[in-house]
Design an enzyme around this catalytic site. Structure first.
Site, PDB file in Angstrom:
ATOM      1  N   VAL A  90       0.825  -1.207   0.000  1.00 58.26           N
ATOM      2  CA  VAL A  90       0.000   0.000   0.000  1.00 58.26           C
ATOM      3  C   VAL A  90       0.857   1.254   0.000  1.00 58.26           C
ATOM      4  O   VAL A  90       0.689   2.154  -0.822  1.00 58.26           O
ATOM      5  CB  VAL A  90      -0.948   0.008   1.214  1.00 58.26           C
ATOM      6  CG1 VAL A  90      -1.670   1.349   1.314  1.00 58.26           C
ATOM      7  CG2 VAL A  90      -1.957  -1.124   1.101  1.00 58.26           C
TER       8      VAL A  90
ATOM      9  N   ASP B 135      10.359   3.271   6.529  1.00 58.03           N
ATOM     10  CA  ASP B 135       9.996   1.913   6.877  1.00 58.03           C
ATOM     11  C   ASP B 135      10.979   1.405   7.932  1.00 58.03           C
ATOM     12  O   ASP B 135      12.168   1.758   7.892  1.00 58.03           O
ATOM     13  CB  ASP B 135      10.028   0.992   5.647  1.00 58.03           C
ATOM     14  CG  ASP B 135       9.214  -0.285   5.843  1.00 58.03           C
ATOM     15  OD1 ASP B 135       8.121  -0.391   5.260  1.00 58.03           O
ATOM     16  OD2 ASP B 135       9.671  -1.166   6.592  1.00 58.03           O
TER      17      ASP B 135
ATOM     18  N   THR C  91      -2.530  -3.979   9.159  1.00 54.04           N
ATOM     19  CA  THR C  91      -3.405  -4.186  10.321  1.00 54.04           C
ATOM     20  C   THR C  91      -3.956  -5.607  10.223  1.00 54.04           C
ATOM     21  O   THR C  91      -5.067  -5.822   9.730  1.00 54.04           O
ATOM     22  CB  THR C  91      -4.554  -3.158  10.361  1.00 54.04           C
ATOM     23  OG1 THR C  91      -5.105  -3.004   9.042  1.00 54.04           O
ATOM     24  CG2 THR C  91      -4.073  -1.828  10.866  1.00 54.04           C
TER      25      THR C  91
ATOM     26  N   CYS D  50      -6.973  -8.419   3.114  1.00 57.95           N
ATOM     27  CA  CYS D  50      -8.192  -7.610   3.211  1.00 57.95           C
ATOM     28  C   CYS D  50      -9.454  -8.430   3.454  1.00 57.95           C
ATOM     29  O   CYS D  50     -10.020  -8.397   4.529  1.00 57.95           O
ATOM     30  CB  CYS D  50      -8.365  -6.780   1.927  1.00 57.95           C
ATOM     31  SG  CYS D  50      -7.232  -5.384   1.806  1.00 57.95           S
TER      32      CYS D  50
ATOM     33  N   ARG E 112       0.824 -13.051   1.950  1.00 54.97           N
ATOM     34  CA  ARG E 112       0.169 -12.789   3.229  1.00 54.97           C
ATOM     35  C   ARG E 112      -1.178 -13.501   3.335  1.00 54.97           C
ATOM     36  O   ARG E 112      -2.019 -13.390   2.458  1.00 54.97           O
ATOM     37  CB  ARG E 112      -0.042 -11.282   3.408  1.00 54.97           C
ATOM     38  CG  ARG E 112       1.240 -10.488   3.605  1.00 54.97           C
ATOM     39  CD  ARG E 112       0.961  -9.008   3.657  1.00 54.97           C
ATOM     40  NE  ARG E 112       0.425  -8.511   2.386  1.00 54.97           N
ATOM     41  CZ  ARG E 112      -0.020  -7.269   2.197  1.00 54.97           C
ATOM     42  NH1 ARG E 112      -0.035  -6.421   3.202  1.00 54.97           N
ATOM     43  NH2 ARG E 112      -0.469  -6.901   1.020  1.00 54.97           N
TER      44      ARG E 112
END
Length: 426
Positions: free
Chosen positions: A13, A31, A81, A256, A327
């Site tokens: 992102v 980062d 998150t 997501c 992920r």
């Protein structure tokens, strides 16, 4: 737009966001992963979201020194998150980022969060940390906003600048500034949400809606399998109606769709409501790997194929096609379920990084040419490389009378059937 921008978190992102602004503004790209920062300084993005040539044309100062954030006054937070093992929100990366920014915060700064959260998280969880670390007062010395990310990894059409950006701010002045900053690069325009909580809620329900639609398709697949009906044939027929939604059954992974609904259900339970439809959809989708493997094993038994010690080839490990993102890949669940039957899974992926696959899942990826003599080959991810394979390529992976399970519906069924190969679909 005279704001000096920093982007905190340079993953799938954050990097596209930093590059979009870096084409016309000087950007601080921060980062905590020093190896990631060095990679970007060297001009390469291993996530493949940004081409090397595009990266070279941007004005971004990549850094892992948080003191450099003082050079900016508009901070965009784009950290992960995730959820924990109990399927509860894990806000640690976001809270850590808030602490890092807070230590460098100045009067007049604006902090905008893009990470997916439940309604209220920005103001209830992050603002207190920003205040504590900075010694400043939110709403007086600095302000915050929320602008949910809509990056779709691997999608080269719906990119950051081409997707309408939802923006919000804690007051009208902040909202206007946030809208102006994003409008300077997002050609699709911005939508001003009524509040930060509205923007947070808008994001979390986008993927909850998709999750529920896929859950319906998965439940239909279970029903139709018991009826001896091919689900994809049914969907192809239903899809001829102009307003039929083109969702398909399958595994629901990634950062997501399989995660965001848990943020909403967590907050719902905190305010005294136990969501039933959303949680039912999550249970259906989370159980799909077990149902798929159970069906594969059942078919192997019905064909008098051995199960324990059988070689099963799995094509694909990433969570979606033509993307190296590993992920929360539910292919891992397939591997675990197969091993539970004593099956020996052999995994290939056309996009995944070999070292990352080993590090995250303990999986040793093999060469495609090494997948042969299998009792079953399961196509788990619809990478272009697999779509380009011929019927002969697939038969070459199988033992005599071996079969194929086409989870993604990409195999030439009729041609394979003509070669005497049984193709099963979800």
């Amino acid at each position: 737009m005279n704001r000096k921008i920093s982007v905190i978190g340079l993953g799938y992102v954050g990097l596209p966001v930093a590059v979009a602004f870096g084409n016309s503004h000087k950007v601080i790209g921060f980062d905590v992963n020093a190896a990631r920062v060095q990679e970007l300084k060297n001009g390469h993005d291993r996530t493949l979201e940004v081409e090397d040539g595009d990266l070279a044309q941007t004005d971004i100062m990549f850094t892992c020194d948080s003191a450099d954030l003082k050079l900016a006054d508009f901070h965009i937070v784009a950290v992960p998150t995730p959820i924990n093992h109990a399927n509860q929100p894990d806000l640690r990366p976001m809270l850590s980022a808030s602490k890092t920014i807070g230590q460098q915060l100045k009067k007049g700064d604006i902090v905008v969060f893009e990470s997916t959260v439940y309604p209220g998280a920005t103001e209830e969880e992050c603002v207190p940390i920003l205040e504590t670390e900075s010694g400043l007062k939110c709403g007086i010395d600095f302000t915050v906003g929320y602008s949910p990310e809509r990056i779709n990894p691997g999608d080269k059409e719906h990119t950051f600048t081409k997707i309408t950006k939802v923006v919000s701010g804690q007051d009208q002045e902040t909202l206007n500034i946030v809208a102006d900053v994003y409008s300077s690069v997002v050609v699709a325009g911005v939508h001003k949400a009524a509040s930060i909580k509205v923007a947070e809620a808008a994001k979390v329900i986008e993927n909850t809606q998709r999750d529920l639609n896929i859950a319906l398709m998965n439940e239909l697949a279970v029903i139709f399998e018991k009826m001896g009906i091919d689900t994809l044939d049914v969907l192809e027929a239903s899809g001829t109606k102009w307003n039929f939604l083109p969702f398909r059954p399958g595994l629901v992974g990634g950062h997501c769709i399989g995660v965001d609904p848990y943020y909403l259900t967590y907050k719902a339970e905190q305010v005294g409501y136990r969501p039933e439809v959303i949680q039912a959809g999550r249970r259906i989708n989370d159980n799909m790997a077990g149902l798929i493997v159970e069906r594969c094993v059942k078919q192997m038994i019905l064909q008098d194929r051995k199960v324990k010690g059988a070689k099963v080839g799995i094509l694909g490990l990433t969570f979606k096609e033509d993307c190296p993102d590993l992920r929360n890949s539910k292919v891992e669940d397939l591997i675990t379920e197969f091993k539970g039957y004593g099956v020996e899974p052999i995994i290939h992926d056309a996009m995944a990084d070999t070292k990352e696959a080993k590090q995250i899942y303990g999986v040793d990826l093999t060469n495609l040419s090494d997948i042969k003599g299998c009792e079953l080959v399961l196509v788990a991810v619809a990478h272009k490389e697999y779509k380009a394979l011929s019927a002969g390529d697939f038969t070459g992976m199988l033992s005599d009378s071996g079969s194929l399970f086409d989870l993604k519906g990409i195999l030439p069924r009729e041609e394979l059937s003509g070669l005497g190969v049984k193709v099963w679909r979800i």
